[in-house]
Design a protein around this motif. Structure first.
Motif, PDB file in Angstrom:
ATOM      1  N   HIS A 164      -3.874   1.122   3.482  1.00 48.72           N
ATOM      2  CA  HIS A 164      -5.162   1.797   3.821  1.00 48.72           C
ATOM      3  C   HIS A 164      -5.454   1.455   5.455  1.00 48.72           C
ATOM      4  O   HIS A 164      -4.697   0.683   6.163  1.00 48.72           O
ATOM      5  N   ARG A 165      -6.586   2.288   5.959  1.00 52.94           N
ATOM      6  CA  ARG A 165      -6.826   2.397   7.389  1.00 52.94           C
ATOM      7  C   ARG A 165      -8.107   1.683   7.563  1.00 52.94           C
ATOM      8  O   ARG A 165      -9.079   2.290   6.882  1.00 52.94           O
ATOM      9  N   LEU A 166      -8.389   0.906   8.596  1.00 53.49           N
ATOM     10  CA  LEU A 166      -9.560   0.454   8.935  1.00 53.49           C
ATOM     11  C   LEU A 166      -9.856   0.807  10.361  1.00 53.49           C
ATOM     12  O   LEU A 166      -9.069   0.996  11.295  1.00 53.49           O
ATOM     13  N   ILE A 167     -11.339   1.222  10.551  1.00 52.92           N
ATOM     14  CA  ILE A 167     -11.629   1.710  11.629  1.00 52.92           C
ATOM     15  C   ILE A 167     -12.435   1.068  12.483  1.00 52.92           C
ATOM     16  O   ILE A 167     -13.539   0.542  11.729  1.00 52.92           O
ATOM     17  N   GLN A 168     -12.450   0.709  13.579  1.00 44.75           N
ATOM     18  CA  GLN A 168     -13.121  -0.184  14.520  1.00 44.75           C
ATOM     19  C   GLN A 168     -13.217   0.147  15.823  1.00 44.75           C
ATOM     20  O   GLN A 168     -12.356   0.940  16.431  1.00 44.75           O
ATOM     21  N   GLY A 169     -14.315  -0.018  16.683  1.00 44.82           N
ATOM     22  CA  GLY A 169     -14.223  -0.159  18.156  1.00 44.82           C
ATOM     23  C   GLY A 169     -14.626   1.077  18.454  1.00 44.82           C
ATOM     24  O   GLY A 169     -14.319   1.589  19.716  1.00 44.82           O
ATOM     25  N   ILE A 170     -15.395   2.024  17.541  1.00 49.14           N
ATOM     26  CA  ILE A 170     -15.495   3.505  18.074  1.00 49.14           C
ATOM     27  C   ILE A 170     -16.937   3.332  18.482  1.00 49.14           C
ATOM     28  O   ILE A 170     -17.860   2.853  18.231  1.00 49.14           O
ATOM     29  N   ILE A 199      -0.594   3.284  18.643  1.00 48.78           N
ATOM     30  CA  ILE A 199      -0.800   2.039  19.366  1.00 48.78           C
ATOM     31  C   ILE A 199      -2.625   1.621  19.565  1.00 48.78           C
ATOM     32  O   ILE A 199      -2.969   0.929  20.103  1.00 48.78           O
ATOM     33  N   SER A 200      -3.343   2.574  18.872  1.00 50.07           N
ATOM     34  CA  SER A 200      -4.532   2.621  19.027  1.00 50.07           C
ATOM     35  C   SER A 200      -5.007   1.115  18.340  1.00 50.07           C
ATOM     36  O   SER A 200      -4.909   0.939  17.201  1.00 50.07           O
ATOM     37  N   LYS A 201      -6.051   0.505  19.302  1.00 51.61           N
ATOM     38  CA  LYS A 201      -6.699  -0.529  18.609  1.00 51.61           C
ATOM     39  C   LYS A 201      -8.097  -0.218  17.810  1.00 51.61           C
ATOM     40  O   LYS A 201      -8.531  -1.138  17.138  1.00 51.61           O
ATOM     41  N   LYS A 202      -8.174   1.086  17.586  1.00 53.14           N
ATOM     42  CA  LYS A 202      -9.220   1.444  16.858  1.00 53.14           C
ATOM     43  C   LYS A 202      -9.041   1.696  15.375  1.00 53.14           C
ATOM     44  O   LYS A 202      -9.633   2.056  14.581  1.00 53.14           O
ATOM     45  N   ILE A 203      -7.519   1.812  15.364  1.00 55.11           N
ATOM     46  CA  ILE A 203      -6.981   1.886  13.963  1.00 55.11           C
ATOM     47  C   ILE A 203      -6.247   0.517  13.426  1.00 55.11           C
ATOM     48  O   ILE A 203      -5.603  -0.021  14.171  1.00 55.11           O
ATOM     49  N   ARG A 204      -6.714  -0.081  12.279  1.00 52.16           N
ATOM     50  CA  ARG A 204      -5.758  -1.020  11.870  1.00 52.16           C
ATOM     51  C   ARG A 204      -5.405  -0.850  10.375  1.00 52.16           C
ATOM     52  O   ARG A 204      -5.936   0.195   9.736  1.00 52.16           O
ATOM     53  N   PHE A 205      -4.290  -1.543  10.122  1.00 55.08           N
ATOM     54  CA  PHE A 205      -3.721  -1.093   8.655  1.00 55.08           C
ATOM     55  C   PHE A 205      -3.899  -2.306   7.911  1.00 55.08           C
ATOM     56  O   PHE A 205      -3.556  -3.426   8.277  1.00 55.08           O
ATOM     57  N   GLU A 206      -4.382  -1.875   6.571  1.00 52.05           N
ATOM     58  CA  GLU A 206      -4.557  -3.147   5.546  1.00 52.05           C
ATOM     59  C   GLU A 206      -4.086  -2.686   4.160  1.00 52.05           C
ATOM     60  O   GLU A 206      -4.328  -1.671   3.747  1.00 52.05           O
ATOM     61  N   LYS A 209     -17.083  -6.118  10.537  1.00 52.45           N
ATOM     62  CA  LYS A 209     -15.759  -6.089  11.433  1.00 52.45           C
ATOM     63  C   LYS A 209     -15.047  -5.009  11.589  1.00 52.45           C
ATOM     64  O   LYS A 209     -14.508  -4.701  12.521  1.00 52.45           O
ATOM     65  N   ALA A 210     -15.287  -3.998  10.337  1.00 52.92           N
ATOM     66  CA  ALA A 210     -14.732  -2.648  10.437  1.00 52.92           C
ATOM     67  C   ALA A 210     -15.971  -1.648  10.458  1.00 52.92           C
ATOM     68  O   ALA A 210     -16.734  -1.904   9.368  1.00 52.92           O
ATOM     69  N   GLN A 211     -15.938  -0.605  11.162  1.00 55.06           N
ATOM     70  CA  GLN A 211     -16.770   0.295  10.926  1.00 55.06           C
ATOM     71  C   GLN A 211     -16.555   1.151   9.624  1.00 55.06           C
ATOM     72  O   GLN A 211     -17.589   1.731   9.118  1.00 55.06           O
ATOM     73  N   ALA A 212     -15.393   1.530   9.103  1.00 56.37           N
ATOM     74  CA  ALA A 212     -15.372   2.335   7.862  1.00 56.37           C
ATOM     75  C   ALA A 212     -13.716   1.786   7.789  1.00 56.37           C
ATOM     76  O   ALA A 212     -13.015   1.386   8.242  1.00 56.37           O
ATOM     77  N   ALA A 213     -13.495   2.376   6.405  1.00 61.14           N
ATOM     78  CA  ALA A 213     -12.254   1.978   5.787  1.00 61.14           C
ATOM     79  C   ALA A 213     -11.735   3.256   4.989  1.00 61.14           C
ATOM     80  O   ALA A 213     -12.708   3.888   4.292  1.00 61.14           O
ATOM     81  N   ILE A 214     -10.726   4.031   5.305  1.00 58.53           N
ATOM     82  CA  ILE A 214     -10.176   5.015   4.729  1.00 58.53           C
ATOM     83  C   ILE A 214      -9.133   4.311   3.669  1.00 58.53           C
ATOM     84  O   ILE A 214      -8.113   3.950   3.880  1.00 58.53           O
TER      85      ILE A 214
END
Length: 433
Positions: free
Chosen positions: A255-261, A354-361, A375-380
């Protein structure tokens, strides 16, 4: 095509091996910092050579390997062998037990262009360099990578079953998986296995950075050695090979976590998404994976306490402007990264890895906690990729987008180690290995 060989593995001595579950460790890219610190407390745990506290290079690591050999902490098997590795596990929501079966052997290193070993995703340069340094200073493949071959007849399984009648190890690992290791030393059986695999292509399922590091080391040594023959031990790599046709080969989604937008607004995000996706509100996160299961271009979306099903508007597919073949365009992961990451969040394709706005979980519960806590703004939330899709992409000569797959369970480190030192790769009884 794929040349495999038996090898004389280094393994923990018999006394230590009786407590093998205290010596095994997760692979370098999945072990958490907290668990790593716990494992460092055990003097001879395999973490000390797979993810050394002092880093992957330096005299201290070289000294540790030689000290372990001298003290008999690790001892080399006398007979070249192919090792059999079973992983027994259960999954939430399933009543049946699974058992992934495979063999651990040495396999010749091939350049990607040779199309014998096929990568299914790209690598990150810094991780490749770390794994190369580790090989340089340990002169060992400290954990096998994971490769996939295709054999609809499952011709090798009969030999695996025979080897499992008297296993070398039987333990439970950090995943709750039961790991069992057997050994095949019979010359005739080994030759049959080699023959069965010699015409196969191998898809690299896990261990791209370790494989790429070994390949870089090979090229470096080849350039230095004017008498290079291609048979030196560093031309080979230790790999766990499993069959793509097995019912027990599991691929989990990432899954993808979105942060820092900056100035992130849930309302605006949903409004921007609606240009490309049908959006349906859900009652709770517990149902979302079942709702999107099997539906093309469908994802789960979590923002705070709210959960949505989103599905690409079919006509929008033709707007994809990335210069990639149709086989990649049609992937759910491509849809996600093009329409959500690039078009809506304006994170360009080349910046995404390499974007810090995308995390993998990989853990759904962790996604829920990250989003609800803020901690994350959204999860896809994504679906798993079928094995056939992996095969189709790899055999077409292309690679999947980064973090498309998670082959479960992970291979553990600590059962055996493969040396690339010349003196460790000869045996008097070695007839044609």
């Amino acid at each position: 095509m794929a040349e495999i060989k038996p090898f004389r593995a280094f393994r923990y001595n018999q006394a230590l091996g009786e407590n093998i579950d205290k010596l095994t460790s997760p692979l370098f890219d999945v072990v958490s910092e907290k668990y790593r610190e716990k494992l460092y407390q055990s003097e001879y745990n395999s973490i000390h050579i797979s993810v050394p506290l002092e880093g992957p290079d330096g005299a201290l690591l070289e000294h540790r390997i030689e000290e372990w050999k001298a003290k008999g902490v690790i001892v080399q098997d006398q007979t070249p062998a192919i090792y059999v590795y079973y992983q027994h596990f259960k999954l939430p929501g399933h009543t049946r037990s699974f058992c992934r079966k495979g063999i651990v052997c040495n396999i010749r290193l091939y350049d990607w262009e040779e199309q014998i070993i096929l990568r299914h995703e790209d690598t990150m340069p810094h991780s490749v360099n770390d794994r190369k340094k580790l090989l340089e200073h340990t002169h060992m493949h400290v954990s096998p990578t994971h490769g996939l071959y295709t054999d609809v007849d499952k011709s090798i399984e009969q030999y695996m079953e025979d080897a499992m009648q008297s296993p070398l190890y039987d333990s439970e690992d950090y995943q709750g998986v039961r790991d069992v290791l057997g050994v095949i030393q019979d010359y005739e059986v080994i030759q049959k296995i080699r023959s069965l695999l010699k015409d196969k292509q191998v898809i690299l399922a896990d261990g791209h950075h370790r494989y790429q590091g070994a390949l870089a080391y090979l090229k470096e040594q080849k350039a230095k050695d004017k008498l290079h023959t291609g048979n030196e031990p560093y031309n080979f790599h230790t790999m766990y090979l499993t069959n793509t046709e097995s019912d027990d080969l599991r691929i989990f989604p990432t899954h993808r976590l979105i942060q820092g937008i900056n100035e992130f607004s849930a309302e605006q995000f949903l409004d921007d998404l609606s240009e490309y996706f049908h959006i349906r509100s859900m009652d709770n996160d517990e149902d979302i994976m079942a709702v999107i299961a099997g539906k093309k271009w469908a994802f789960g979306l979590m923002i705070g306490d709210d959960v949505y099903k989103i599905r690409l508007r079919q006509e929008k597919y033709y707007e994809i402007a990335w210069a990639i073949p149709d086989i990649l365009k049609q992937l759910d992961i491509t849809i996600l990264h093009y329409f959500i990451m690039e078009k809506v969040l304006e994170i360009k394709k080349e910046k995404q890895p390499i974007s810090k706005k995308i995390r993998f979980e990989r853990n759904l519960s962790a996604c829920v906690k990250e989003v609800i806590s803020g901690k994350a703004q959204a999860a896809i939330l994504t679906q798993e990729i079928p094995m056939q899709t992996v095969k189709d992409v790899c055999f077409s000569g292309y690679t999947l987008p980064q973090k498309s797959t998670y082959f479960y369970p992970k291979v553990i480190c600590g059962y055996l180690f493969g040396s690339i030192k010349p003196e460790d790769n000869h045996a008097k009884i070695d007839r044609s290995f």
